[in-house]
Design an enzyme around this catalytic site. Structure first.
Site: not given
Ligand SMILES: *Cc1c(COP(=O)(O)O)cnc(C)c1O
Length: 382
Positions: A185-186
């Site tokens: 998700v980064k």
């Protein structure tokens, strides 16, 4: 219910990323080969730091940084309650004590004034977290830290590509070390992965050794007497926190696209800022003008009175409409583990009030314009 599902965040992987991984699988090195060094060098170059150390994940990066900073039993380390638990956990790994300083009500980042109030004779370090990707008040935090002889470790898991006073986060102008995460998700991903940047050779050497059991083979710097060319030595208790070459090759390929990802994140945030501005029950994120967020998360606050619905009702409604909304974060010390350690609710009232109203909307580079429009339409329908 709907078949649609738009998560709050997700990766973007192309054929060239996949090819980079395949190339390593066909090579001689699967771990700690040439790709690690190449990833570290290109990452250090990207953020403007002297050194970068690739590591198993962002949590290991925090652990390693706390080790290098010399955090030990009884040391107090000040951090934000508005973060993922890993930030505070890294202090506990070293038998230190996390101390939570309340957040600024505008930016939701740790407040320099609150940091000052929490400093005692036992304070050893401060870990500011660039929440959602908006940089903290680094100038003020650094000044307080230097006056009080504290180490500064930036948790930049949200902030790859963010800038503060025109310079990239991670260059360590205002800190001793900065950590990043490459969870999917980064901003960029390696599956699992992390990085620590620093300008200090001393920290760099410690981090490298910590990553691999505390073992060194370096006879120039570390080993005074060697029995022979095979000789290596474990000099302290480290871990196996190595990143593989497979991940590093993936990371090199992803990093090349980081600016493009960032541009798309900023574009989507810009659309939200414009299109959601007239919803009277919704408070949008505030941005300070001497810094640029990397927009890891787009967090809004629900005015329950104005809307006549609770945050929980809004959250459930959005989930029913296929929006993978989330809440970032439950204040760290509210977790039952921290409660058992003796932390009391109420110690950071601003963070707690923020938590009760916040929802994270979907935001990731691969979101299509029609996905963005759909999110806006659903919110306007409430
Ligand atoms: C993701 C994250 C971490 C931990 O990173 P991992 O790679 O998942 O271990 C630490 N701090 C913050 C603020 C994060 O968002």
């Amino acid at each position: 219910m709907t078949d649609k599902f738009i998560p709050y965040g997700r990766q973007w992987i192309d054929d060239d990323d996949i090819q980079a991984v395949i190339d390593v699988l066909k090579s001689d090195y699967l771990t700690t080969g040439p790709k690690i060094k190449e990833f570290e060098e290109s990452f250090a170059d990207y953020v403007g730091a002297k050194y970068a150390v690739a590591i198993a994940n962002g949590t290991a990066a925090l652990h390693a940084a706390c080790f290098a900073a010399g955090i030990k039993e009884g040391d107090e380390v000040i951090t934000s309650p508005m973060t993922f638990a890993a930030t505070a956990n890294s202090v506990l790994y070293m038998e230190g004590k996390p101390i939570f300083a309340d957040i600024d009500p505008q930016t939701y980042n740790i407040s320099p004034e609150e940091i000052k109030k929490k400093i005692t004779e036992m304070t050893a370090a401060v870990i500011p977290v660039h929440y959602t990707g908006q940089p903290c008040d680094l100038d003020e935090i650094y000044r307080i830290a230097r006056e009080n002889n504290l180490t500064v470790i930036e948790d930049a898991a949200h902030a790859l590509g963010a800038t503060y006073k025109g310079e990239k986060i991670g260059n360590c102008r205002y800190s001793d070390m900065t950590i990043f995460s490459f969870h999917p998700v980064k901003h960029i991903t390696t599956g699992e992965g992390g990085m620590i940047t620093t300008n200090s050779e001393e920290y760099y050497n410690k981090l490298i050794q910590f990553r691999t059991h505390g073992i060194t083979k370096d006879t120039d710097i570390f080993i005074k007497t060697a029995d022979g060319p095979w000789y290596h030595e474990q000099q302290f208790l480290g871990y196996n926190y190595r990143m593989t070459d497979i991940q590093a090759a993936f990371g090199i390929s992803q990093l090349k696209k980081s600016d493009g990802f960032l541009e798309r994140r900023r574009e989507i945030a810009g659309i939200y800022n414009r299109e959601l501005a007239d919803i009277d029950w919704l408070k949008l994120p505030f941005q300070k003008d001497d810094r640029e967020s990397s927009w890891h998360l787009y967090v809004v606050q629900v005015d329950e009175e104005q809307l006549g619905k609770s945050r929980k009702e809004v959250f459930e409604y959005l989930r029913d409409k296929g929006l993978g909304v989330q809440v970032h974060y439950i204040p760290v010390y509210w977790h039952s583990y921290y409660q058992k350690l003796g932390y009391c609710k109420g110690i950071c009232p601003v963070a707690e009030g923020f938590y009760k109203r916040t929802i994270t909307l979907p935001l990731y580079p691969r979101m299509s314009d029609s996905d963005v429009e759909y999110v806006i339409e659903v919110l306007k329908g409430l």
